[in-house]
Design a protein around this motif. Sequence first.
Motif, PDB file in Angstrom:
ATOM      1  N   LYS A  87      11.052  15.759 -57.172  1.00 52.51           N
ATOM      2  CA  LYS A  87      12.220  15.594 -56.692  1.00 52.51           C
ATOM      3  C   LYS A  87      12.365  14.010 -55.960  1.00 52.51           C
ATOM      4  N   PRO A  88      13.384  13.336 -56.010  1.00 54.09           N
ATOM      5  CA  PRO A  88      13.316  11.818 -55.769  1.00 54.09           C
ATOM      6  C   PRO A  88      13.132  11.660 -54.019  1.00 54.09           C
ATOM      7  N   VAL A  89      12.247  12.116 -53.431  1.00 52.53           N
ATOM      8  CA  VAL A  89      11.909  12.232 -51.971  1.00 52.53           C
ATOM      9  C   VAL A  89      10.817  11.454 -51.628  1.00 52.53           C
ATOM     10  N   PRO A  90      10.700  10.448 -51.315  1.00 58.16           N
ATOM     11  CA  PRO A  90       9.471   9.594 -50.974  1.00 58.16           C
ATOM     12  C   PRO A  90       8.379  10.515 -50.044  1.00 58.16           C
ATOM     13  N   ARG A  91       7.138  10.312 -50.396  1.00 57.48           N
ATOM     14  CA  ARG A  91       6.011  11.048 -49.765  1.00 57.48           C
ATOM     15  C   ARG A  91       5.997  10.964 -48.269  1.00 57.48           C
ATOM     16  N   GLN A  92       6.336   9.812 -47.920  1.00 53.20           N
ATOM     17  CA  GLN A  92       6.144   9.612 -46.540  1.00 53.20           C
ATOM     18  C   GLN A  92       7.410  10.287 -45.684  1.00 53.20           C
ATOM     19  N   ILE A 146      -3.118  15.625 -37.123  1.00 56.90           N
ATOM     20  CA  ILE A 146      -4.747  15.918 -37.634  1.00 56.90           C
ATOM     21  C   ILE A 146      -4.690  17.200 -38.741  1.00 56.90           C
ATOM     22  N   PHE A 147      -3.974  18.035 -38.284  1.00 56.29           N
ATOM     23  CA  PHE A 147      -4.167  19.448 -39.032  1.00 56.29           C
ATOM     24  C   PHE A 147      -3.189  19.355 -40.388  1.00 56.29           C
ATOM     25  N   VAL A 148      -2.069  18.369 -40.283  1.00 56.58           N
ATOM     26  CA  VAL A 148      -1.311  18.254 -41.373  1.00 56.58           C
ATOM     27  C   VAL A 148      -1.981  17.550 -42.326  1.00 56.58           C
ATOM     28  N   ALA A 149      -2.709  16.494 -41.962  1.00 51.61           N
ATOM     29  CA  ALA A 149      -3.467  15.678 -42.925  1.00 51.61           C
ATOM     30  C   ALA A 149      -4.712  16.545 -43.486  1.00 51.61           C
ATOM     31  N   LEU A 150      -5.150  17.439 -42.777  1.00 50.06           N
ATOM     32  CA  LEU A 150      -6.400  18.128 -43.375  1.00 50.06           C
ATOM     33  C   LEU A 150      -5.862  19.163 -44.293  1.00 50.06           C
ATOM     34  N   GLY A 151      -4.624  19.593 -44.018  1.00 51.33           N
ATOM     35  CA  GLY A 151      -3.670  20.459 -45.023  1.00 51.33           C
ATOM     36  C   GLY A 151      -3.669  19.981 -46.264  1.00 51.33           C
ATOM     37  N   VAL A 152      -3.302  18.446 -46.182  1.00 50.86           N
ATOM     38  CA  VAL A 152      -3.246  17.741 -47.603  1.00 50.86           C
ATOM     39  C   VAL A 152      -4.518  17.451 -48.200  1.00 50.86           C
ATOM     40  N   VAL A 153      -5.565  17.036 -47.482  1.00 54.96           N
ATOM     41  CA  VAL A 153      -6.672  16.669 -47.911  1.00 54.96           C
ATOM     42  C   VAL A 153      -7.554  17.650 -48.547  1.00 54.96           C
ATOM     43  N   SER A 154      -7.780  18.922 -47.906  1.00 56.13           N
ATOM     44  CA  SER A 154      -8.683  19.997 -48.011  1.00 56.13           C
ATOM     45  C   SER A 154      -7.912  21.264 -48.515  1.00 56.13           C
ATOM     46  N   ARG A 155      -8.449  21.947 -49.593  1.00 56.86           N
ATOM     47  CA  ARG A 155      -8.261  23.167 -49.608  1.00 56.86           C
ATOM     48  C   ARG A 155      -8.649  24.459 -48.888  1.00 56.86           C
ATOM     49  N   ASN A 156      -9.804  24.036 -48.079  1.00 54.98           N
ATOM     50  CA  ASN A 156      -9.989  24.858 -46.950  1.00 54.98           C
ATOM     51  C   ASN A 156      -9.791  24.380 -45.575  1.00 54.98           C
ATOM     52  N   ALA A 157      -8.479  23.871 -45.591  1.00 52.58           N
ATOM     53  CA  ALA A 157      -8.279  23.174 -44.294  1.00 52.58           C
ATOM     54  C   ALA A 157      -8.310  24.199 -43.010  1.00 52.58           C
ATOM     55  N   VAL A 158      -7.919  25.450 -43.130  1.00 53.19           N
ATOM     56  CA  VAL A 158      -8.113  26.391 -41.928  1.00 53.19           C
ATOM     57  C   VAL A 158      -9.554  26.576 -41.661  1.00 53.19           C
ATOM     58  N   THR A 159     -10.429  26.757 -42.383  1.00 49.70           N
ATOM     59  CA  THR A 159     -11.740  26.776 -42.203  1.00 49.70           C
ATOM     60  C   THR A 159     -12.310  25.527 -41.659  1.00 49.70           C
ATOM     61  N   THR A 218      -2.758  10.285 -34.148  1.00 49.17           N
ATOM     62  CA  THR A 218      -1.512  10.746 -34.681  1.00 49.17           C
ATOM     63  C   THR A 218      -1.221   9.712 -35.782  1.00 49.17           C
ATOM     64  N   VAL A 219      -0.985   8.481 -35.463  1.00 49.32           N
ATOM     65  CA  VAL A 219      -0.490   7.693 -36.901  1.00 49.32           C
ATOM     66  C   VAL A 219      -1.587   7.757 -37.781  1.00 49.32           C
ATOM     67  N   ALA A 220      -2.981   7.783 -37.687  1.00 48.41           N
ATOM     68  CA  ALA A 220      -3.868   7.803 -38.520  1.00 48.41           C
ATOM     69  C   ALA A 220      -3.762   9.100 -39.500  1.00 48.41           C
ATOM     70  N   GLY A 221      -3.392  10.147 -38.789  1.00 48.35           N
ATOM     71  CA  GLY A 221      -3.306  11.400 -39.384  1.00 48.35           C
ATOM     72  C   GLY A 221      -2.236  11.556 -40.124  1.00 48.35           C
ATOM     73  N   ALA A 222      -1.183  10.959 -39.885  1.00 47.48           N
ATOM     74  CA  ALA A 222       0.232  11.005 -40.636  1.00 47.48           C
ATOM     75  C   ALA A 222       0.020   9.982 -41.981  1.00 47.48           C
ATOM     76  N   LEU A 223      -0.540   8.773 -41.614  1.00 48.92           N
ATOM     77  CA  LEU A 223      -0.770   7.878 -42.768  1.00 48.92           C
ATOM     78  C   LEU A 223      -1.801   8.447 -43.858  1.00 48.92           C
ATOM     79  N   LEU A 224      -2.785   9.043 -43.516  1.00 45.95           N
ATOM     80  CA  LEU A 224      -3.753   9.704 -44.249  1.00 45.95           C
ATOM     81  C   LEU A 224      -3.142  10.674 -45.168  1.00 45.95           C
ATOM     82  N   ALA A 225      -2.164  11.699 -44.506  1.00 42.34           N
ATOM     83  CA  ALA A 225      -1.385  12.575 -45.419  1.00 42.34           C
ATOM     84  C   ALA A 225      -0.345  11.883 -46.515  1.00 42.34           C
TER      85      ALA A 225
END
Length: 238
Positions: A87-92, A146-159, A218-225
């Motif tokens: 969809k034409p929705v910006p990633r941010q 932090i955990f939103v960024a982790l959910g995007v970065v890793s498939r093992n985010a919960v672990t 907080t800002v770093a986590g959002a930017l990383l995601a």
Amino acid sequence: MNSTIAMITLRSMLGRRRALILLGLPALMLVLAGILRATGIADMEVSVTVLQRIALMTLLPLLALIAGTGVIGPEIDDGQIMYVLTKPVPRQVIVLTKLAVAIGLVVVFAVLPTLVAGLLLIGTAEGLASAFTVGVLVGGIAYAAIFVALGVVSRNAVTVGLLYALVWESLLGNFAPGARSASVQQWALSVTDALTGAADVTSTVDLGVAVPLLALVTVAGALLAVVRLRSLSVASAE
């Protein structure tokens, strides 16, 4: 913010078994607070122990982990994120919407129960209930990012998130002096300490250090995601 993405994410979170955990953990804390108040055990020291050890250091990171990783991680794992990416929705906008939902869940299932538990335990004495409520709020925002960024970065985010919360935050962050300055729990406790006159609440991290670090994380986590989601192609999400 995208209201459609927000509503879909919220329905997804509340429609899964995660909802039982989101409801169950704060319910246990509230039951404990009610029992302590009814039995007359809830003095200042006991109240601080419950709010610090259970609300801030146990309930908050677990709920933030469930909410933060749950709003986006499963969609990436099962490929449903492809629908949004086409969809034409910006990633941010996607990331900030998911983060807003995660923070909202933390507020409902961690911040508000902390306030209620504090009022049940000690009332308004020394501003303890409101101080821990604010501490859990600012800590929850940082954890969610932090955990939103982790959910995007890793498939093992919960672990990975559990290891971070249990090993770094709960173990090293509480017992290793050098690690305390890099602990969200300790930063949130510093905010709490500044807002209450209760002598039993003490933080080893200065407020002037804690607040900037909470904002930075907080800002770093959002930017990383956002950056990671931009590099996630539709093909890789399938």
